[in-house]
Enzyme design. Structure first.
Site, mmCIF file in Angstrom:
data_model
loop_
_atom_site.group_PDB
_atom_site.id
_atom_site.type_symbol
_atom_site.label_atom_id
_atom_site.label_comp_id
_atom_site.label_asym_id
_atom_site.label_seq_id
_atom_site.Cartn_x
_atom_site.Cartn_y
_atom_site.Cartn_z
ATOM 1 N N ASP A 218 32.234 11.216 -6.784
ATOM 2 C CA ASP A 218 32.801 10.825 -5.494
ATOM 3 C C ASP A 218 33.938 9.828 -5.657
ATOM 4 O OD1 ASP A 218 32.720 10.624 -2.504
ATOM 5 O OD2 ASP A 218 32.209 8.555 -2.991
ATOM 6 N N CYS B 28 6.825 13.426 -4.047
ATOM 7 C CA CYS B 28 6.872 12.255 -4.923
ATOM 8 C C CYS B 28 6.254 11.048 -4.220
ATOM 9 C CB CYS B 28 8.327 11.971 -5.291
ATOM 10 S SG CYS B 28 8.516 10.943 -6.734
ATOM 11 N N MET C 57 10.592 10.943 -12.084
ATOM 12 C CA MET C 57 11.468 11.378 -11.001
ATOM 13 C C MET C 57 12.401 10.260 -10.553
ATOM 14 S SD MET C 57 10.793 14.453 -10.910
ATOM 15 C CE MET C 57 12.095 14.704 -9.708
ATOM 16 N N GLU C 58 11.923 9.026 -10.583
ATOM 17 C CA GLU C 58 12.775 7.898 -10.225
ATOM 18 C C GLU C 58 13.934 7.760 -11.211
ATOM 19 O OE1 GLU C 58 9.331 7.545 -7.814
ATOM 20 O OE2 GLU C 58 9.535 7.952 -9.956
#
Length: 320
Positions: A286, A234, A271-272
């Site tokens: 999390d 990328c 992709m970002e």
């Protein structure tokens, strides 16, 4: 080493992909290109038939048999080769066409015949184009089985954008230096499914680690900025903006995440956007895992993209 374009033809059996590839080879040859072909066969194919000299030599124990004439050379080995090794063998060409490696990591043409009832091996947007007998609407250019010349023109126009492999089968970053910068946007989405207790704690701000949605929003922005460090091929991009939207869906008991990224550049920001959405979803997990460990991150998808040579995409059934 200068990269050689690699283009795959991916489909299930019975779709006519071998015929499509054969006709494309002939069309590319008419345009003056040297074309190499690489094929994977999951069966024990019959290349050197019983009784032929090459077969007899192999049966006698030769680990490699080479047959040559003034016009051609054939290589038969008693072992399989990896895809990079096959690409290296095929390296003296202007373009390499590959059949049979559905997950080869390079640009691919999808071939789809409706009568087989199988569709495409991968989602349509994962291909640079498809050859299909109707259907759609398609998020990428679609060509009919009788439009091989038009398909070949499309390949010729975009062949410098096709691959992440060089002539030795090694990964490389595509050179986008000749492209003109254009306005590009991408929106990705994902959801995190939680139980009633987790949903209530997120909603009321009761998680011990803090405000789940705010922290996940920050993580999404950071994820977008770190995308080139996480995705090997990328390009680093100067982004104009990253907009994270996190909402609670009471009916689904889910956290709905959308990431929108914009830039003025030579390559897209899909992709970002996908990385931003993923980072936000992982942060939700999390923040909440002390309360619930069986949360499900699901439905990561590209919702919309604009700009670039492949045109715009809006996923059907999604709000852009």
């Amino acid at each position: 080493m200068e990269g050689i374009p690699v283009l795959g033809f991916a489909a299930w059996s019975g779709t006519g992909k071998t015929t499509v590839m054969e006709r494309t080879i002939a069309a590319l040859r008419r345009r003056g290109l040297r074309v190499a072909a690489v094929k994977h066969d999951g069966h024990d194919f019959e290349m050197d038939r019983p009784g032929k000299d090459s077969w007899r030599f192999a049966q006698a124990g030769a680990c490699r048999v080479v047959v040559g004439s003034e016009r051609r050379t054939a290589l038969v080995e008693g072992r399989g080769r990896t895809l990079p090794e096959l690409l290296e063998l095929a390296g003296e060409a202007d373009i390499i066409l590959v059949e049979g490696y559905k997950a080869g990591g390079f640009s691919q043409i999808g071939v789809c015949r409706r009568e087989t009832g199988k569709g495409l091996p991968l989602p349509p947007e994962d291909y640079v184009a498809v050859v299909a007998d109707g259907g759609g609407p398609w998020p990428v250019p679609r060509f009919g089985y009788d439009q091989i010349e038009e398909l070949t023109d499309h390949i010729m126009e975009h062949r410098n954008e096709l691959t992440h492999f060089d002539a030795r089968g090694r990964a490389r970053m595509v050179d986008v230096g000749d492209k003109e910068p254009t306005r590009r946007t991408a929106v990705a989405a994902v959801r995190v499914l939680v139980n009633d207790e987790t949903f209530r704690l997120i909603q009321t701000g009761g998680m011990k680690k803090g405000d789940v949605l705010t922290v996940a929003q920050i993580a999404g922005v950071m994820g977008a900025k770190r995308t080139p460090e996480l995705i090997p091929m990328c390009h680093p991009i100067l982004m104009d903006g990253v907009d994270m939207e996190l909402t609670l869906d009471e009916e689904r008991r889910s956290v709905e995440i959308r990431a929108a990224v914009t830039c003025q550049g030579r390559t897209g920001v899909e992709m970002e956007a996908l990385t931003a959405a993923s980072a936000a979803a992982l942060t939700v997990y999390d923040m909440c895992k002390a309360v619930q460990r069986d949360m499900v991150i699901t439905d990561l998808r590209l919702v919309r993209k604009t700009g670039g040579v492949h045109g715009d995409l809006i996923r059907e059934g999604e709000l852009a």
